[in-house]
Structure formats: C-alpha cells, structure tokens
Design a protein around this motif. Structure first.
Motif: not given
Length: 302
Positions: A5-9, A38-41, A47-58, A60-63
């Motif tokens: 889990v990390r922040g979006i890039r 892109e607006d989210w980024i 007050t706003q945080k977008t999380f992604v689940l990093d699978a290395g080369d893909d 896996a999900g976001l919220c």
C-alpha cells in the motif's frame, strides 16, 4: 505475491485506467475514475489521500479518502484490478484508508454504492461498512415560469428548524449532499445553510409555519461519453410535510434551476414510499433506482 500500500503517483495512471475503463461494461453507466484520476493526483493534500496497492509491475487496486469535516471522511473510488481478485485487495486498501482517516481525527467514514452494484455492496460490508441510509434523485424540469402555491423564502433558520423535525432528516440520518465534494454526503448544519442563504440557495416553504426545505449545493457541467455537454443545478436535499408542500418546493427549485441557466436539475430525496410517491404526485420525474449510503465507526482506530 507481494502487494504494498502506498500513495498514488503520476506513473500509476495508465495502469489504473486500463482496469477501470469498463468497470460496469454490462450497464449503461461509465466509470468516472479515468476522467478524474489526474485531478485526484493534482489535489492530493492533508485532507485527501488516494491509496493504491502496488503489485510491482501493475496496480492491484485503489481507493480515496476525503475529509469532509473535522470528524467525517468520505471513501470513494474503491476499484480492484480483476487480475488480483481474491487477494484481499479491498480489505487492505480500506484498512489503510480507515487508519489514515482516524489519524486525522475522523470518527466516521461513509461511502455510496449504486443499489444495483451487488459486488460493491458485498465488498463494502466485508470491509467494515454498515447500512446507513438510501436516497433517490428527483429531477424537476428547469422552468423560469414555475410558480409555487405557497410562500418560499431564503430563510436558513426556518429551513434548519423544519429539517430537524422532518421525516426526511430521520430517514437520511441527518445527511445531505456535501458542499465541496461531488457525489458525497455529509452532516447538514445550520452553518452550511447560513452560508448558502447569502447566494439565495436556501428554500423554506411556508404557510402557517415552515412545511418544506431544500438547498442548492452546486451547479456544474457534465460532458457525456458522446461529447455532449449539459449543465446541472443540484440540490442537496429536499424535505417536505405533504404533497402540497412538495409541489411548491419543486416549483421553486424548477424556477431556480432555470435562473441558474441549467439544462437539468436533480434533488436528493429520501427513499421512502411517501416521499417518492409525493414526487410522482407533483409530476416530477424520479430516478428508477435508489443509491445506498454505508458508514463505518472509526473510533476504535483513534
């Protein structure tokens, strides 16, 4: 498989768009994620945080989590890459969002799910959300000549007093559309109504007391997938005493929407037999399906 889990890039955009372009391919509704990503980024912050689940080369999900007040968080954009289903993606991301929100002082997180989205409802319940309320959209036609039978005033105190004793507030657990975050609901307050009244965006219907209320939370434009742009006037909630009050309220909103230059109008209404049938009696179109709001208690995470 290692998932982090990390922040979006910026570099995540292509991968996310690839698995969200046809989220509901069997429905006549597109996924908004590719349009707003892109607006989210660009608007990430305290007050706003977008999380992604990093699978290395893909991915896996976001919220995404958005703080709507000092104690309310809105959870949105939960998407799981089909290639990673069955790996606990939604639970991992939701836990990260809950922990972040609680660390910011939030005591509750809410989300919204289409009533037909059975997978999304099951996902929400499995990750800690519980049922809160449901609503529909009334869709009055903008009409500059519409004339309410009853008196309509921009009186925030009267609107607030009626809201507090209304059946609508009870059903909607005090929630109306948020003033800043689109497609989000938050607790309606007197301060919000006072702010809106300065723009004539509060409507109190009166006859021997206040019998209905509403507020306009925003106007906006939407461009369809076919490239057609339509303007909207959106009203954060509608509450009324009876069918006569409903007719006057919707006449006032039809007139206001026309004055805003809107092509369309929509009003959040409680999903109850009385409210929906009152709208029908007023000959105002209403959406065919409700939307569900769920919530999670975050106090154990603080």
């Amino acid at each position: 498989m290692e998932l982090t889990v990390r922040g979006i890039r910026d570099t995540d955009v292509d991968a996310i768009v690839a698995f969200t372009q046809e989220t509901w391919a069997d429905r006549e509704v597109g996924d908004h994620i590719p349009r707003v990503l892109e607006d989210w980024i660009d608007t990430e912050g305290d007050t706003q945080k977008t999380f992604v689940l990093d699978a290395g080369d893909d991915i896996a999900g976001l919220c995404q989590g958005v703080l709507l007040s000092d104690h309310e968080t809105w959870a949105q954009g939960m998407r799981v890459n089909p290639a990673f289903r069955g790996n606990g993606v939604s639970r991992t991301l939701t836990n990260a969002l809950f922990d972040w929100a609680a660390a910011q002082g939030a005591t509750v997180a809410r989300n919204m799910v289409y009533s037909w989205n059975i997978g999304g409802l099951g996902q929400s319940r499995a990750t800690g959300f519980s049922p809160a309320t449901e609503f529909r959209w009334a869709k009055p036609e903008p009409d500059a000549d519409a004339q309410p039978d009853l008196t309509v005033e921009a009186d925030p105190a009267a609107a607030w007093s009626y809201w507090n004793r209304s059946e609508a507030r009870t059903h909607l657990v005090g929630l109306g559309l948020d003033l800043t975050e689109s497609w989000a609901v938050s607790e309606l307050t007197l301060e919000k109504l006072r702010t809106l009244a300065s723009d004539d965006a509060v409507f109190a219907v009166k006859e021997e007391g206040t019998r209905a209320m509403a507020y306009r939370n925003r106007t906006f434009e939407h461009t369809t997938d076919e490239g057609e742009t339509r303007s909207y006037a959106e009203y954060g909630v509608g509450a009324w005493e009876d069918a006569q009050a409903a007719r006057s309220l919707f006449a006032a909103l039809s007139r206001d929407a026309a004055r805003q230059g809107a092509d369309n109008a929509r009003v959040l209404i409680p999903e109850t037999v009385r409210h929906v049938s009152d709208v029908a009696t007023a000959r105002v179109p209403v959406s065919s399906e409700p939307d569900f709001v769920l919530e999670a208690d975050l106090t154990t995470r603080r």
